[in-house]
Design an enzyme around this catalytic site. Structure first.
Site, short mmCIF file in Angstrom:
data_model
loop_
_atom_site.label_atom_id
_atom_site.label_comp_id
_atom_site.label_asym_id
_atom_site.label_seq_id
_atom_site.Cartn_x
_atom_site.Cartn_y
_atom_site.Cartn_z
N ASP A 195 -4.11 -2.00 -1.96
CA ASP A 195 -5.42 -2.51 -1.48
C ASP A 195 -5.57 -3.97 -1.89
OD1 ASP A 195 -8.78 -1.02 -1.83
OD2 ASP A 195 -7.91 -2.34 -0.32
N GLY B 246 -3.48 -2.37 -6.62
CA GLY B 246 -2.33 -1.84 -5.88
C GLY B 246 -2.16 -2.41 -4.48
N1 APR Z 1 3.68 -2.59 -1.23
C1 APR Z 1 4.09 -1.30 -1.15
N2 APR Z 1 3.75 -0.35 -2.04
C2 APR Z 1 2.96 -0.74 -3.07
C3 APR Z 1 2.47 -2.06 -3.23
C4 APR Z 1 2.88 -3.01 -2.25
N3 APR Z 1 2.49 -4.29 -2.30
N4 APR Z 1 1.70 -2.11 -4.36
C5 APR Z 1 1.71 -0.87 -4.88
N5 APR Z 1 2.46 -0.03 -4.13
C6 APR Z 1 2.76 1.40 -4.32
C7 APR Z 1 2.48 1.98 -5.68
O1 APR Z 1 3.60 1.78 -6.51
C8 APR Z 1 2.27 3.45 -5.33
O2 APR Z 1 3.51 4.11 -5.22
O3 APR Z 1 1.87 2.10 -3.43
C9 APR Z 1 1.64 3.41 -3.93
C10 APR Z 1 0.13 3.66 -3.91
O4 APR Z 1 -0.42 3.04 -5.05
P1 APR Z 1 -1.93 2.44 -5.08
O5 APR Z 1 -1.95 1.14 -4.37
O6 APR Z 1 -2.36 2.49 -6.51
O7 APR Z 1 -2.81 3.43 -4.21
P2 APR Z 1 -3.39 4.88 -4.55
O8 APR Z 1 -2.56 5.60 -5.58
O9 APR Z 1 -3.61 5.51 -3.23
O10 APR Z 1 -4.79 4.56 -5.24
C11 APR Z 1 -5.81 4.00 -4.44
O11 APR Z 1 -6.12 2.18 -5.93
O12 APR Z 1 -5.91 0.00 -5.35
C12 APR Z 1 -6.82 1.01 -5.56
O13 APR Z 1 -8.65 0.46 -4.12
C13 APR Z 1 -7.57 1.35 -4.32
O14 APR Z 1 -9.11 2.74 -5.49
C14 APR Z 1 -7.98 2.76 -4.63
C15 APR Z 1 -6.78 3.31 -5.37
#
Ligand code: APR
Length: 171
Positions: free
Chosen positions: A36, A34
């Site tokens: 991260d 995501g």
């Molecule tokens: N820019 C903006 N928003 C994004 C992007 C991006 N490049 N990529 C994903 N998203 C959105 C997703 O669609 C979601 O709505 O950000 C939101 C949060 O999604 P995640 O990145 O999956 O984060 P989260 O749900 O907090 O889960 C965290 O995921 O990536 C891993 O290491 C991280 O274990 C942790 C978990």
């Protein structure tokens, strides 16, 4: 006391030009998918190097849920990345305060750094499974109520559904 402006952007948080970009991290601080994954991919290895130093010092056991910590932003168009760990959604337990803490603590860290503009993703609403509408409610309410020197909070929404959920709250 400068009033805080909330803006919504439909797009990729790694393309934002803000003082701080907030990462939806996990407690290991060592990357993931995501947001991260995108931040580490686009920001480059300096960010992970900083994260490793944090793990070797004050966050030996990882960053607790709801807390926030700053690192370099590497190649991103920002001065810092503020990493925060959202709660995993649970039907049994109300973790709303932990999600609110992610926004509050990220703003506190950003303010201490002197940041004026902060880009947030919709924390916990992806891999961590938080329903988007409720995630948007908590995000907007917490930021609106925050006492902060930050002047602009930009919610960067990755798809139309997320954008609509936030737009319904910001009206
Ligand atoms: N820019 C903006 N928003 C994004 C992007 C991006 N490049 N990529 C994903 N998203 C959105 C997703 O669609 C979601 O709505 O950000 C939101 C949060 O999604 P995640 O990145 O999956 O984060 P989260 O749900 O907090 O889960 C965290 O995921 O990536 C891993 O290491 C991280 O274990 C942790 C978990």
């Amino acid at each position: 006391m400068s009033s805080l402006t909330i803006t919504l952007v439909r797009g990729d948080i790694t393309e934002q030009h803000t003082d701080v970009i907030v990462n939806a991290a996990n407690s290991s601080l060592l990357g993931g998918g995501g947001v991260d994954g995108a931040i580490h991919r686009r920001g480059g290895p300096e960010i992970l190097e900083d994260c490793r130093k944090l793990r070797a010092s004050q966050f030996g056991r990882g960053l607790p849920t709801g807390k926030a910590v700053a690192t370099t932003a590497g190649k991103l168009h920002a001065q810092w990345v503020v990493h925060t760990v959202g709660p995993v959604f649970s039907r049994e337990e109300d973790r709303s305060q932990l999600l609110a803490s992610c926004y509050r603590e990220s703003l506190r860290v950003a303010g201490e750094l002197g940041a004026r503009t902060v880009a947030f993703p919709a924390i916990s609403t992806g891999i961590y499974g938080w329903p988007m509408d409720d995630g948007a409610r908590i995000a907007v309410e917490t930021v609106r109520d925050a006492q902060t020197s930050v002047e602009e909070v930009r919610f960067v929404l990755f798809d139309e559904q997320a954008y609509a959920a936030f737009a319904a709250r910001v009206r």
